[in-house]
Design a protein around this motif. Structure first.
Motif, PDB file in Angstrom:
ATOM      1  N   MET A   1       0.800  -1.009   0.115  1.00  0.00           N
ATOM      2  CA  MET A   1       0.169  -0.047   0.036  1.00  0.00           C
ATOM      3  C   MET A   1       0.898   1.217  -0.029  1.00  0.00           C
ATOM      4  N   GLN A   2       0.488   2.141  -0.681  1.00  0.00           N
ATOM      5  CA  GLN A   2       1.219   3.438  -0.602  1.00  0.00           C
ATOM      6  C   GLN A   2       0.128   4.797  -0.904  1.00  0.00           C
ATOM      7  N   LEU A   3       1.030   5.939  -0.912  1.00  0.00           N
ATOM      8  CA  LEU A   3      -0.052   7.055  -1.201  1.00  0.00           C
ATOM      9  C   LEU A   3      -0.519   7.087  -2.378  1.00  0.00           C
ATOM     10  N   ALA A   4      -1.782   7.494  -2.660  1.00  0.00           N
ATOM     11  CA  ALA A   4      -2.598   7.805  -3.673  1.00  0.00           C
ATOM     12  C   ALA A   4      -1.899   8.763  -4.884  1.00  0.00           C
ATOM     13  N   ASP A   5      -2.054   8.313  -5.837  1.00  0.00           N
ATOM     14  CA  ASP A   5      -1.281   8.914  -6.955  1.00  0.00           C
ATOM     15  C   ASP A   5      -2.034  10.091  -7.380  1.00  0.00           C
ATOM     16  N   PRO A   6      -1.496  11.243  -7.311  1.00  0.00           N
ATOM     17  CA  PRO A   6      -2.366  12.778  -7.690  1.00  0.00           C
ATOM     18  C   PRO A   6      -2.568  12.960  -9.064  1.00  0.00           C
ATOM     19  N   ILE A   7      -2.050  11.856 -10.094  1.00  0.00           N
ATOM     20  CA  ILE A   7      -2.660  12.241 -11.366  1.00  0.00           C
ATOM     21  C   ILE A   7      -3.976  11.095 -11.555  1.00  0.00           C
ATOM     22  N   THR A   8      -3.713   9.812 -11.252  1.00  0.00           N
ATOM     23  CA  THR A   8      -4.909   8.907 -11.463  1.00  0.00           C
ATOM     24  C   THR A   8      -6.075   9.179 -10.211  1.00  0.00           C
ATOM     25  N   GLN A   9      -5.700   9.731  -9.073  1.00  0.00           N
ATOM     26  CA  GLN A   9      -6.692   9.878  -8.128  1.00  0.00           C
ATOM     27  C   GLN A   9      -6.634  11.168  -7.484  1.00  0.00           C
ATOM     28  N   PRO A  10      -6.962  12.201  -8.138  1.00  0.00           N
ATOM     29  CA  PRO A  10      -6.781  13.536  -7.732  1.00  0.00           C
ATOM     30  C   PRO A  10      -7.857  13.919  -6.524  1.00  0.00           C
ATOM     31  N   GLN A  11      -8.768  13.161  -6.555  1.00  0.00           N
ATOM     32  CA  GLN A  11      -9.718  13.560  -5.257  1.00  0.00           C
ATOM     33  C   GLN A  11      -9.126  13.448  -4.187  1.00  0.00           C
ATOM     34  N   PHE A  12      -8.121  12.598  -3.884  1.00  0.00           N
ATOM     35  CA  PHE A  12      -7.382  12.700  -2.416  1.00  0.00           C
ATOM     36  C   PHE A  12      -6.790  13.916  -2.230  1.00  0.00           C
ATOM     37  N   TYR A  13      -6.506  14.621  -3.312  1.00  0.00           N
ATOM     38  CA  TYR A  13      -5.660  15.806  -3.002  1.00  0.00           C
ATOM     39  C   TYR A  13      -6.218  17.180  -3.320  1.00  0.00           C
ATOM     40  N   ARG A  14      -7.639  16.914  -4.104  1.00  0.00           N
ATOM     41  CA  ARG A  14      -8.223  18.341  -4.228  1.00  0.00           C
ATOM     42  C   ARG A  14      -8.438  19.275  -3.108  1.00  0.00           C
ATOM     43  N   ASP A  15      -8.159  20.525  -3.180  1.00  0.00           N
ATOM     44  CA  ASP A  15      -8.366  21.713  -2.241  1.00  0.00           C
ATOM     45  C   ASP A  15      -7.657  21.265  -1.009  1.00  0.00           C
ATOM     46  N   VAL A  16      -6.406  20.385  -0.893  1.00  0.00           N
ATOM     47  CA  VAL A  16      -5.946  20.103   0.353  1.00  0.00           C
ATOM     48  C   VAL A  16      -5.007  21.275   0.832  1.00  0.00           C
ATOM     49  N   ALA A  17      -4.605  21.893   0.155  1.00  0.00           N
ATOM     50  CA  ALA A  17      -3.850  23.332   0.526  1.00  0.00           C
ATOM     51  C   ALA A  17      -4.814  24.102   1.416  1.00  0.00           C
ATOM     52  N   SER A  18      -5.771  24.565   0.589  1.00  0.00           N
ATOM     53  CA  SER A  18      -6.596  25.337   1.373  1.00  0.00           C
ATOM     54  C   SER A  18      -7.333  24.815   2.737  1.00  0.00           C
ATOM     55  N   LYS A  19      -7.427  23.682   2.721  1.00  0.00           N
ATOM     56  CA  LYS A  19      -8.195  23.094   3.849  1.00  0.00           C
ATOM     57  C   LYS A  19      -6.931  23.033   4.960  1.00  0.00           C
ATOM     58  N   ARG A  20      -5.776  22.855   4.459  1.00  0.00           N
ATOM     59  CA  ARG A  20      -4.703  22.874   5.438  1.00  0.00           C
ATOM     60  C   ARG A  20      -4.575  24.129   6.096  1.00  0.00           C
ATOM     61  N   PHE A  21      -4.777  25.100   5.307  1.00  0.00           N
ATOM     62  CA  PHE A  21      -4.698  26.543   6.076  1.00  0.00           C
ATOM     63  C   PHE A  21      -5.770  26.840   6.938  1.00  0.00           C
ATOM     64  N   PHE A  22      -6.988  26.295   6.589  1.00  0.00           N
ATOM     65  CA  PHE A  22      -8.148  26.506   7.404  1.00  0.00           C
ATOM     66  C   PHE A  22      -8.009  25.629   8.793  1.00  0.00           C
ATOM     67  N   ALA A  23      -7.653  24.727   8.519  1.00  0.00           N
ATOM     68  CA  ALA A  23      -7.191  23.729   9.803  1.00  0.00           C
ATOM     69  C   ALA A  23      -6.241  24.355  10.766  1.00  0.00           C
ATOM     70  N   TRP A  24      -5.244  24.849   9.992  1.00  0.00           N
ATOM     71  CA  TRP A  24      -4.225  25.679  10.811  1.00  0.00           C
ATOM     72  C   TRP A  24      -4.923  26.657  11.682  1.00  0.00           C
ATOM     73  N   VAL A  25      -5.780  27.584  11.108  1.00  0.00           N
ATOM     74  CA  VAL A  25      -6.523  28.797  11.828  1.00  0.00           C
ATOM     75  C   VAL A  25      -7.277  28.000  12.951  1.00  0.00           C
ATOM     76  N   ILE A  26      -7.760  26.903  12.786  1.00  0.00           N
ATOM     77  CA  ILE A  26      -8.801  26.347  13.640  1.00  0.00           C
ATOM     78  C   ILE A  26      -8.130  25.788  14.692  1.00  0.00           C
ATOM     79  N   ASP A  27      -6.745  25.224  14.482  1.00  0.00           N
ATOM     80  CA  ASP A  27      -5.860  24.747  15.579  1.00  0.00           C
ATOM     81  C   ASP A  27      -5.172  25.862  16.336  1.00  0.00           C
ATOM     82  N   VAL A  28      -4.808  26.779  15.657  1.00  0.00           N
ATOM     83  CA  VAL A  28      -4.318  28.013  16.664  1.00  0.00           C
ATOM     84  C   VAL A  28      -5.236  28.418  17.590  1.00  0.00           C
TER      85      VAL A  28
END
Length: 142
Positions: A1-28
């Motif tokens: 088992m390994q991490l999902a491929d961002p090319i063949t399975q983009p749904q795993f990584y869609r909008d992750v960067a922006s979600k990480r930012f909002f998660a960071w704000v919540i965590d702070v």
């Protein structure tokens, strides 16, 4: 088992960067509230080194939440979690190393800048610590 491929399975990584930012704000906010709750129990002495207290509380918060669910409470609210290079959830050691990398990035400004640029531009939305450890944030529902 390994991490999902961002090319063949983009749904795993869609909008992750922006979600990480909002998660960071919540965590702070969560860490600040926990720190505020601790201050009276120190006879208000902790008010004089509040940022240091937040650093210690934040470190413990991140390690514990990443080790128990592979996501902080903010990440859980944003439906993302951190997975290792094999696609598995983080264990205590990995959570500790991920948190150390995160804290080092925050204390060395150029590293944090590199991390932000990597999150915004890489296929998997990985920050510097993620690249070094081989971890990645993914969408939980994917």
């Amino acid at each position: 088992m390994q991490l999902a491929d961002p090319i063949t399975q983009p749904q795993f990584y869609r909008d992750v960067a922006s979600k990480r930012f909002f998660a960071w704000v919540i965590d702070v906010i969560i860490v600040a509230l926990i720190s505020l709750l601790i201050v009276p129990f120190t006879a208000f002495v902790a008010a004089f080194f509040f940022l240091g207290l937040m650093g210690v509380v934040g470190f413990m918060y991140r390690v514990i939440t990443l080790a128990t669910g592979s996501a902080t409470w903010g990440m859980r609210m944003m439906a993302i979690e951190i997975r290792d290079q094999h696609g598995a959830r983080l264990d205590l050691g990995q959570a500790f190393l991920h948190t150390v990398g995160y804290m080092v990035s925050w204390t060395v400004a150029p590293l944090q800048l590199i991390s932000i640029v990597l999150m915004a531009t890489s296929n998997r939305g990985q920050g510097l610590t993620d690249v070094v450890l081989g971890t990645a944030a993914i969408n939980r529902k994917a």
